[in-house]
Enzyme design. Structure first.
Site, PDB file in Angstrom:
ATOM      1  N   ASP A  57      -9.860  -4.427 -16.165  1.00  0.00           N
ATOM      2  CA  ASP A  57     -10.567  -4.252 -14.900  1.00  0.00           C
ATOM      3  C   ASP A  57     -10.899  -5.575 -14.223  1.00  0.00           C
ATOM      4  O   ASP A  57     -11.427  -5.579 -13.099  1.00  0.00           O
ATOM      5  CB  ASP A  57     -11.834  -3.416 -15.102  1.00  0.00           C
ATOM      6  N   HIS A  58     -10.584  -6.686 -14.870  1.00  0.00           N
ATOM      7  CA  HIS A  58     -10.838  -7.997 -14.267  1.00  0.00           C
ATOM      8  C   HIS A  58      -9.547  -8.715 -13.877  1.00  0.00           C
ATOM      9  O   HIS A  58      -9.605  -9.772 -13.255  1.00  0.00           O
ATOM     10  CB  HIS A  58     -11.648  -8.861 -15.231  1.00  0.00           C
ATOM     11  N   HIS A  83     -12.868 -13.137 -18.135  1.00  0.00           N
ATOM     12  CA  HIS A  83     -12.117 -12.754 -19.321  1.00  0.00           C
ATOM     13  C   HIS A  83     -10.940 -11.920 -18.833  1.00  0.00           C
ATOM     14  O   HIS A  83     -10.773 -11.719 -17.626  1.00  0.00           O
ATOM     15  CB  HIS A  83     -12.990 -12.007 -20.332  1.00  0.00           C
ATOM     16  N   HIS A 132     -18.664 -11.231 -25.479  1.00  0.00           N
ATOM     17  CA  HIS A 132     -18.316  -9.868 -25.054  1.00  0.00           C
ATOM     18  C   HIS A 132     -17.416  -9.218 -26.121  1.00  0.00           C
ATOM     19  O   HIS A 132     -16.479  -8.507 -25.801  1.00  0.00           O
ATOM     20  CB  HIS A 132     -17.609  -9.933 -23.699  1.00  0.00           C
ATOM     21  N   HIS A 147     -20.556  -4.480 -10.421  1.00  0.00           N
ATOM     22  CA  HIS A 147     -19.875  -4.050 -11.644  1.00  0.00           C
ATOM     23  C   HIS A 147     -20.686  -2.984 -12.371  1.00  0.00           C
ATOM     24  O   HIS A 147     -21.107  -3.146 -13.515  1.00  0.00           O
ATOM     25  CB  HIS A 147     -19.617  -5.265 -12.545  1.00  0.00           C
ATOM     26  N   ASP A 196     -20.121  -9.132 -17.862  1.00  0.00           N
ATOM     27  CA  ASP A 196     -19.494  -8.721 -19.107  1.00  0.00           C
ATOM     28  C   ASP A 196     -19.861  -9.607 -20.301  1.00  0.00           C
ATOM     29  O   ASP A 196     -19.011 -10.274 -20.882  1.00  0.00           O
ATOM     30  CB  ASP A 196     -17.967  -8.669 -18.944  1.00  0.00           C
ATOM     31  N   HIS A 237      -9.914  -8.620 -19.650  1.00  0.00           N
ATOM     32  CA  HIS A 237      -9.868  -7.172 -19.732  1.00  0.00           C
ATOM     33  C   HIS A 237      -9.247  -6.609 -18.453  1.00  0.00           C
ATOM     34  O   HIS A 237      -9.306  -7.226 -17.386  1.00  0.00           O
ATOM     35  CB  HIS A 237     -11.266  -6.594 -19.944  1.00  0.00           C
TER      36      HIS A 237
END
Length: 336
Positions: free
Chosen positions: A61-62, A57, A163, A301, A239, A59
């Site tokens: 932090d990814h 996805h 998520h 993670h 996630d 977000h």
């Protein structure tokens, strides 16, 4: 095994996963997510050689490390530039493409394709470097199947999870290996040679092969000599909410999987918080590993709300359910 993987990043930072698949004919390199600083542990040549990038996805932090990859490859023509993700990935990545000043690119060459995995179809859009990535060129959608991408020696499957936004769980399967049984070969009085390449490839263009001056039926030789073994399988799971319905869907999808790399965001005493934020606990991850009958669970993670001692306690909780659970080796958090 022919699939090797490396969890990138640290226990207290962003993470990603780098995968290499050696088919014997080529080595394919895949990246799953691209957190901040994750690519710093890869040789620059490996970054340049990445074949596909898959986002669970989008977000922060990814995807925070994507600029480092894009800076190295924005004008790459040595191989296709292809990115994958859930719905809305193309819009978000176009902003990343255009997040710098382009005024010297007119004579450059570079094409990027972004593929979005929707419930019923794969939607793709192409962006061109000479246009400063300003135009989104829509391509004809194709029906979504279990396998979303196929390489020389590997396939990638995607399962849509929840998520509070669609997120993708990925399953990487090495294609079955075809090998010649040398004991059977000797029993037939034949010696190894270049002709064995035709035997393994199962080409329909040739029906016979010459071996030391004699003609032999390829079909007959394949039946007698070829041994097919299942390839290795690896899953990347992060996630999403892991309730009972999600657990059941994943167990079906993970059939035959040997290793799962799975988030361990929360300790189980914070289960309510995990559910609220659509994440997993290490106990839930271990339960999935147990019920899916995998061989190994690699937890990554982790939430930075915890410290080292609590991370070790989370691993211990997971091992009570699934003993062969560990953290990535380079984290040095005490896997023994």
């Amino acid at each position: 095994m022919s699939i090797t993987f490396q969890v990138l990043g640290t226990a207290d930072g962003d993470n990603a996963m780098f995968v290499q698949v050696d088919s014997g004919q080529s080595v394919e390199r895949l990246l799953f997510d691209c957190g901040e600083g994750c690519l710093s542990s890869l040789p620059f040549g490996e970054i340049l050689s990445l074949d596909q990038v898959f986002f669970s996805h989008l977000h922060m932090d990814h995807i925070a490390g994507f600029d480092s990859f894009f800076r190295a490859t924005f004008n790459r023509t040595s191989k296709p530039n292809q990115l994958w993700g859930p719905p809305d990935t193309a819009r978000i990545l176009q902003h990343r493409f255009q997040g710098v000043l382009w005024n010297l690119q007119e004579e450059m060459t570079g094409s990027w394709r972004v593929c979005e995995v929707h419930p019923e179809e794969i939607q793709s859009a192409r962006f061109e470097l000479p246009e400063a990535f300003a135009t989104r060129h829509e391509e004809a959608p194709r029906p979504r199947q279990r396998v979303i991408w196929e390489g020389v020696g590997v396939t990638v499957e995607a399962v849509t999870m929840e998520h509070r936004t669609p997120t993708l769980a990925y399953i990487i399967r090495e294609k079955p290996r075809r090998n010649v049984d040398l004991t059977r070969l000797a029993a037939l009085g034949l010696r190894p040679g270049p002709w064995m390449k035709n035997l393994k490839e199962a080409s329909e263009s040739a029906t016979t092969v010459e071996i030391e001056g004699s003609m032999h039926s390829l079909e007959d030789l394949r039946e007698k000599l070829i041994v097919e073994t299942s390839g290795d399988t690896l899953a990347y799971l992060t996630d999403f909410l892991l309730d009972e319905a999600a657990m059941e869907r994943l167990i079906l999808a993970l059939q035959g999987c040997r290793v799962i790399v799975c988030e361990g965001q929360y300790r189980h005493s914070d289960l309510d918080l995990a559910k609220k934020n659509f994440h997993m606990t290490t106990v839930l991850s271990a339960t999935l590993a147990q019920r899916a009958q995998v061989d190994e669970l690699v937890l990554f993670h982790l939430s930075d709300r915890y410290g080292r001692e609590e991370w070790l306690e989370m691993l211990a909780e997971a091992r009570e359910i699934f003993p062969n659970a560990r953290f990535p080796t380079h984290w040095e958090l005490g896997n023994a």
